[in-house]
Write a protein that holds these residues in place. Structure first.
Motif, PDB file in Angstrom:
ATOM      1  N   LEU A  25       0.886  -1.158   0.000  1.00 51.61           N
ATOM      2  CA  LEU A  25       0.000   0.000   0.000  1.00 51.61           C
ATOM      3  C   LEU A  25       0.924   1.208   0.000  1.00 51.61           C
ATOM      4  O   LEU A  25       1.572   1.507   1.009  1.00 51.61           O
ATOM      5  CB  LEU A  25      -0.903  -0.011   1.237  1.00 51.61           C
ATOM      6  CG  LEU A  25      -1.848   1.159   1.405  1.00 51.61           C
ATOM      7  CD1 LEU A  25      -2.771   1.292   0.200  1.00 51.61           C
ATOM      8  CD2 LEU A  25      -2.660   0.996   2.675  1.00 51.61           C
ATOM      9  N   VAL A  26       1.043   1.871  -1.136  1.00 53.62           N
ATOM     10  CA  VAL A  26       2.004   2.959  -1.306  1.00 53.62           C
ATOM     11  C   VAL A  26       1.307   4.302  -1.100  1.00 53.62           C
ATOM     12  O   VAL A  26       0.290   4.581  -1.727  1.00 53.62           O
ATOM     13  CB  VAL A  26       2.656   2.909  -2.705  1.00 53.62           C
ATOM     14  CG1 VAL A  26       3.650   4.051  -2.877  1.00 53.62           C
ATOM     15  CG2 VAL A  26       3.337   1.562  -2.932  1.00 53.62           C
ATOM     16  N   ILE A  54      -4.259  10.703   4.432  1.00 55.04           N
ATOM     17  CA  ILE A  54      -5.576  10.080   4.307  1.00 55.04           C
ATOM     18  C   ILE A  54      -6.069  10.166   2.863  1.00 55.04           C
ATOM     19  O   ILE A  54      -6.573   9.192   2.302  1.00 55.04           O
ATOM     20  CB  ILE A  54      -6.587  10.736   5.269  1.00 55.04           C
ATOM     21  CG1 ILE A  54      -6.266  10.347   6.709  1.00 55.04           C
ATOM     22  CG2 ILE A  54      -8.015  10.339   4.915  1.00 55.04           C
ATOM     23  CD1 ILE A  54      -7.042  11.147   7.741  1.00 55.04           C
ATOM     24  N   ARG A  55      -5.921  11.340   2.269  1.00 52.39           N
ATOM     25  CA  ARG A  55      -6.381  11.518   0.887  1.00 52.39           C
ATOM     26  C   ARG A  55      -5.667  10.550  -0.059  1.00 52.39           C
ATOM     27  O   ARG A  55      -6.292   9.925  -0.914  1.00 52.39           O
ATOM     28  CB  ARG A  55      -6.193  12.963   0.435  1.00 52.39           C
ATOM     29  CG  ARG A  55      -6.812  13.232  -0.940  1.00 52.39           C
ATOM     30  CD  ARG A  55      -6.726  14.681  -1.379  1.00 52.39           C
ATOM     31  NE  ARG A  55      -5.351  15.053  -1.651  1.00 52.39           N
ATOM     32  CZ  ARG A  55      -4.681  16.006  -1.004  1.00 52.39           C
ATOM     33  NH1 ARG A  55      -5.249  16.701  -0.059  1.00 52.39           N
ATOM     34  NH2 ARG A  55      -3.440  16.281  -1.317  1.00 52.39           N
ATOM     35  N   VAL A  56      -4.378  10.396   0.126  1.00 52.26           N
ATOM     36  CA  VAL A  56      -3.599   9.489  -0.723  1.00 52.26           C
ATOM     37  C   VAL A  56      -4.015   8.038  -0.478  1.00 52.26           C
ATOM     38  O   VAL A  56      -4.219   7.275  -1.428  1.00 52.26           O
ATOM     39  CB  VAL A  56      -2.081   9.689  -0.471  1.00 52.26           C
ATOM     40  CG1 VAL A  56      -1.265   8.590  -1.098  1.00 52.26           C
ATOM     41  CG2 VAL A  56      -1.637  11.051  -0.980  1.00 52.26           C
ATOM     42  N   ARG A  59      -7.321   6.531  -2.034  1.00 52.09           N
ATOM     43  CA  ARG A  59      -7.336   6.120  -3.442  1.00 52.09           C
ATOM     44  C   ARG A  59      -7.388   4.593  -3.558  1.00 52.09           C
ATOM     45  O   ARG A  59      -7.768   4.065  -4.579  1.00 52.09           O
ATOM     46  CB  ARG A  59      -6.096   6.639  -4.169  1.00 52.09           C
ATOM     47  CG  ARG A  59      -6.030   8.132  -4.279  1.00 52.09           C
ATOM     48  CD  ARG A  59      -4.755   8.555  -4.976  1.00 52.09           C
ATOM     49  NE  ARG A  59      -4.554   9.979  -4.823  1.00 52.09           N
ATOM     50  CZ  ARG A  59      -3.366  10.566  -4.847  1.00 52.09           C
ATOM     51  NH1 ARG A  59      -2.275   9.848  -5.035  1.00 52.09           N
ATOM     52  NH2 ARG A  59      -3.261  11.865  -4.695  1.00 52.09           N
ATOM     53  N   LYS A  60      -6.980   3.927  -2.487  1.00 53.87           N
ATOM     54  CA  LYS A  60      -6.968   2.459  -2.474  1.00 53.87           C
ATOM     55  C   LYS A  60      -7.979   1.908  -1.474  1.00 53.87           C
ATOM     56  O   LYS A  60      -7.844   0.819  -0.947  1.00 53.87           O
ATOM     57  CB  LYS A  60      -5.569   1.943  -2.107  1.00 53.87           C
ATOM     58  CG  LYS A  60      -4.521   2.264  -3.153  1.00 53.87           C
ATOM     59  CD  LYS A  60      -3.593   3.325  -2.646  1.00 53.87           C
ATOM     60  CE  LYS A  60      -2.475   3.559  -3.644  1.00 53.87           C
ATOM     61  NZ  LYS A  60      -1.827   4.833  -3.471  1.00 53.87           N
ATOM     62  N   GLU A  61      -9.025   2.673  -1.203  1.00 55.06           N
ATOM     63  CA  GLU A  61      -9.991   2.357  -0.155  1.00 55.06           C
ATOM     64  C   GLU A  61     -10.637   0.985  -0.320  1.00 55.06           C
ATOM     65  O   GLU A  61     -11.020   0.351   0.668  1.00 55.06           O
ATOM     66  CB  GLU A  61     -11.070   3.443  -0.114  1.00 55.06           C
ATOM     67  CG  GLU A  61     -11.932   3.407   1.100  1.00 55.06           C
ATOM     68  CD  GLU A  61     -12.779   4.666   1.236  1.00 55.06           C
ATOM     69  OE1 GLU A  61     -13.310   4.874   2.342  1.00 55.06           O
ATOM     70  OE2 GLU A  61     -12.901   5.431   0.261  1.00 55.06           O
ATOM     71  N   ASP A  62     -10.742   0.500  -1.532  1.00 53.22           N
ATOM     72  CA  ASP A  62     -11.369  -0.796  -1.761  1.00 53.22           C
ATOM     73  C   ASP A  62     -10.578  -1.957  -1.154  1.00 53.22           C
ATOM     74  O   ASP A  62     -11.106  -3.053  -1.005  1.00 53.22           O
ATOM     75  CB  ASP A  62     -11.596  -1.034  -3.260  1.00 53.22           C
ATOM     76  CG  ASP A  62     -10.315  -0.966  -4.073  1.00 53.22           C
ATOM     77  OD1 ASP A  62      -9.445  -0.125  -3.760  1.00 53.22           O
ATOM     78  OD2 ASP A  62     -10.184  -1.755  -5.029  1.00 53.22           O
ATOM     79  N   THR A  63      -9.341  -1.707  -0.756  1.00 53.00           N
ATOM     80  CA  THR A  63      -8.518  -2.760  -0.146  1.00 53.00           C
ATOM     81  C   THR A  63      -8.466  -2.658   1.381  1.00 53.00           C
ATOM     82  O   THR A  63      -7.809  -3.470   2.023  1.00 53.00           O
ATOM     83  CB  THR A  63      -7.066  -2.695  -0.675  1.00 53.00           C
ATOM     84  OG1 THR A  63      -6.455  -1.477  -0.231  1.00 53.00           O
ATOM     85  CG2 THR A  63      -7.025  -2.771  -2.196  1.00 53.00           C
ATOM     86  N   PHE A  64      -9.160  -1.683   1.974  1.00 52.74           N
ATOM     87  CA  PHE A  64      -9.071  -1.434   3.410  1.00 52.74           C
ATOM     88  C   PHE A  64      -9.822  -2.485   4.219  1.00 52.74           C
ATOM     89  O   PHE A  64     -10.923  -2.887   3.862  1.00 52.74           O
ATOM     90  CB  PHE A  64      -9.649  -0.075   3.779  1.00 52.74           C
ATOM     91  CG  PHE A  64      -8.858   1.113   3.314  1.00 52.74           C
ATOM     92  CD1 PHE A  64      -7.672   0.977   2.631  1.00 52.74           C
ATOM     93  CD2 PHE A  64      -9.310   2.387   3.575  1.00 52.74           C
ATOM     94  CE1 PHE A  64      -6.958   2.074   2.208  1.00 52.74           C
ATOM     95  CE2 PHE A  64      -8.608   3.500   3.168  1.00 52.74           C
ATOM     96  CZ  PHE A  64      -7.420   3.341   2.483  1.00 52.74           C
ATOM     97  N   ALA A 102      -3.547  -2.443   7.963  1.00 47.66           N
ATOM     98  CA  ALA A 102      -3.511  -2.523   6.497  1.00 47.66           C
ATOM     99  C   ALA A 102      -3.404  -3.978   6.045  1.00 47.66           C
ATOM    100  O   ALA A 102      -2.793  -4.813   6.720  1.00 47.66           O
ATOM    101  CB  ALA A 102      -2.328  -1.717   5.960  1.00 47.66           C
ATOM    102  N   THR A 103      -3.985  -4.257   4.888  1.00 48.77           N
ATOM    103  CA  THR A 103      -3.958  -5.612   4.332  1.00 48.77           C
ATOM    104  C   THR A 103      -2.642  -5.910   3.611  1.00 48.77           C
ATOM    105  O   THR A 103      -2.400  -7.044   3.219  1.00 48.77           O
ATOM    106  CB  THR A 103      -5.140  -5.819   3.363  1.00 48.77           C
ATOM    107  OG1 THR A 103      -5.087  -4.795   2.358  1.00 48.77           O
ATOM    108  CG2 THR A 103      -6.466  -5.730   4.110  1.00 48.77           C
ATOM    109  N   ALA A 104      -1.809  -4.893   3.435  1.00 47.74           N
ATOM    110  CA  ALA A 104      -0.487  -5.045   2.824  1.00 47.74           C
ATOM    111  C   ALA A 104       0.467  -4.098   3.546  1.00 47.74           C
ATOM    112  O   ALA A 104       0.019  -3.116   4.151  1.00 47.74           O
ATOM    113  CB  ALA A 104      -0.546  -4.690   1.334  1.00 47.74           C
TER     114      ALA A 104
END
Length: 140
Positions: A25-26, A54-56, A59-64, A102-104
């Motif tokens: 998760l970058v 948080i804003r950055v 962008r990957k919210e579907d993996t949270f 985090a999942t990653a």
């Protein structure tokens, strides 16, 4: 990386970010966008950092995970309230919680850090970042 202007630092960081996104998760951040006022004190810096972080991440919210969504909602509430007690220590506690939920594994990439190198708040941020990195295996 520390090189002269127009040497390809940003291009290299963007390429690294794309490469790492497969397994990590970058969070790509550009301190040039902060402006000098955001380094006024720990609270102002921590709030600005949290807002961009948080804003950055979103962008990957579907993996949270659900826990990560909860932590981010808590941070958003702090930002909404403009909590004046939110400083580096609290920021790093939230960052640690996010990393744990985090999942990653989380990778933070900061571009244009040299725009803040003469600022004590930024130096304190880097010191804490280094300390958390060194102790990453034992921080709960």
């Amino acid at each position: 990386m520390n090189r002269a202007r127009q040497y390809g630092k940003t291009t290299t960081l963007r390429g690294l970010s794309r490469f790492l996104q497969k397994e990590y998760l970058v969070a790509d951040m550009d301190f040039q966008t902060f402006g000098d006022a955001k380094f006024k004190n720990e609270n102002v810096f921590s709030m600005a950092f949290a807002r961009v972080f948080i804003r950055v991440l979103k962008r990957k919210e579907d993996t949270f995970s659900e826990r990560m969504k909860e932590i981010i909602r808590d941070m958003e509430e702090i930002l909404r309230r403009k909590d004046e007690s939110f400083e580096l220590q609290e920021l790093f506690e939230y960052i640690s919680d996010i990393c744990g939920a985090a999942t990653a594994p989380v990778v933070l990439i900061i571009d244009e850090a040299d725009s803040a190198t003469n600022n004590q708040v930024f130096l304190d941020f880097l010191s804490q970042l280094r300390a958390y990195y060194i102790d990453r295996e034992i921080i709960i």
